[in-house]
Design a protein around this motif. Structure first.
Motif, PDB file in Angstrom:
ATOM      1  N   LEU A   1       1.159   6.497  -7.033  1.00  0.00           N
ATOM      2  CA  LEU A   1      -0.063   7.142  -7.517  1.00  0.00           C
ATOM      3  C   LEU A   1      -0.002   8.654  -7.319  1.00  0.00           C
ATOM      4  O   LEU A   1      -0.453   9.429  -8.184  1.00  0.00           O
ATOM      5  N   SER A   2       0.567   9.078  -6.197  1.00  0.00           N
ATOM      6  CA  SER A   2       0.674  10.514  -5.922  1.00  0.00           C
ATOM      7  C   SER A   2       1.581  11.224  -6.915  1.00  0.00           C
ATOM      8  O   SER A   2       1.511  12.443  -7.080  1.00  0.00           O
TER       9      SER A   2
ATOM     10  N   VAL B   1       2.381   1.801  -3.549  1.00  0.00           N
ATOM     11  CA  VAL B   1       1.333   2.098  -4.524  1.00  0.00           C
ATOM     12  C   VAL B   1       0.840   3.526  -4.355  1.00  0.00           C
ATOM     13  O   VAL B   1       0.723   4.291  -5.327  1.00  0.00           O
ATOM     14  N   GLU B   2       0.550   3.914  -3.129  1.00  0.00           N
ATOM     15  CA  GLU B   2       0.049   5.263  -2.889  1.00  0.00           C
ATOM     16  C   GLU B   2       1.110   6.316  -3.205  1.00  0.00           C
ATOM     17  O   GLU B   2       0.780   7.407  -3.703  1.00  0.00           O
TER      18      GLU B   2
ATOM     19  N   ASP C   1      -9.586  -4.063  -1.103  1.00  0.00           N
ATOM     20  CA  ASP C   1      -8.360  -3.503  -1.675  1.00  0.00           C
ATOM     21  C   ASP C   1      -7.123  -3.985  -0.906  1.00  0.00           C
ATOM     22  O   ASP C   1      -7.177  -4.219   0.304  1.00  0.00           O
TER      23      ASP C   1
ATOM     24  N   ARG D   1       0.832  -1.206   0.000  1.00  0.00           N
ATOM     25  CA  ARG D   1       0.000   0.000   0.000  1.00  0.00           C
ATOM     26  C   ARG D   1       0.872   1.264   0.000  1.00  0.00           C
ATOM     27  O   ARG D   1       0.584   2.236  -0.726  1.00  0.00           O
TER      28      ARG D   1
END
Length: 224
Positions: free
Chosen positions: A87-88, A83-84, A147, A80
């Motif tokens: 993505l940012s 990924v975050e 998720d 997580r």
């Protein structure tokens, strides 16, 4: 053709690399090209035979705007987070379904999720974002998976099972119908869930067996 970068160059990353190569070989259609791997530990990359070079570390990587990413880190604490982070920075993540998997036309698969070899995804089943459904898993009809879940090989969800986010299911674990599992749980290998599981739990039972050993000489006397 989409250029793909796999985040993580350990065992899970190696599996994803081979999933892509095998699926495209079987279908004869090449839509993805793995162009590189990211890993903060180069020793991980050296342990496997990859189809593309190591591009550098995960933390130092600058997102490629025209590329696509797949998360290949098994550890839930880092999946997580990275990924975050990516993505940012504008990263685009692929959803990948192995060519040998069966996915019902009424099922839905979220962004960045992976459906492995010989997986069965039944009618009305839902898989959330960035979840791994590993090889030979079965999702019964109307099962909902959230998720960032990591579902190990051979896991079986019976119909109407409901699973939250950030859960780890060990190999060969399963649910009976209508079981609900919350968030951030760890389900040990081989467990059969017949009760609902709340958040932040570890489900583990230690089975004890009493073995009675009979010396061969004594056994022979009894049957003679």
């Amino acid at each position: 053709m989409k250029n793909v970068i796999i985040i993580g160059a350990g065992g899970h990353g190696a599996e994803l690399d081979e999933y892509i190569q095998f699926s495209q070989k079987c279908s004869g259609i090449k839509t993805l090209k793995v162009v590189g791997f990211l890993d903060d530990n180069p020793a991980n990359y050296a342990s496997y035979h990859f189809s593309a070079p190591l591009m550098g570390g995960v933390r130092e990587h600058k997102v490629v705007p025209d590329g696509f990413y797949i998360i290949g880190i098994a550890n839930l604490a880092y999946r997580r987070f990275f990924v975050e982070l990516f993505l940012s920075q504008g990263a685009r993540f692929l959803t990948f379904v192995h060519s040998t998997a069966y996915v019902s036309e009424s099922a839905t698969i979220g962004q960045g999720s992976i459906i492995g070899p010989y997986v069965n995804v039944g009618p009305n089943a839902q898989v959330g974002n960035f979840t791994l459904i590993n090889s030979r898993c079965s999702l019964g009809h109307d099962t909902v998976i959230g998720d960032f879940d990591f579902i190990s090989p051979n896991v079986c969800f019976s119909g109407f099972s409901s699973v939250g986010n950030d859960n780890l299911f060990g190999i060969n674990s399963s649910t009976i119908p209508h079981i609900r599992v919350g968030n951030r749980n760890k389900i040990a290998a081989g467990m059969v869930l017949d009760h609902h599981v709340p958040d932040d739990s570890v489900v583990f039972y230690r089975f004890k067996e009493k073995v009675i050993a009979m010396p061969a000489e004594s056994h022979n006397k009894q049957i003679s």
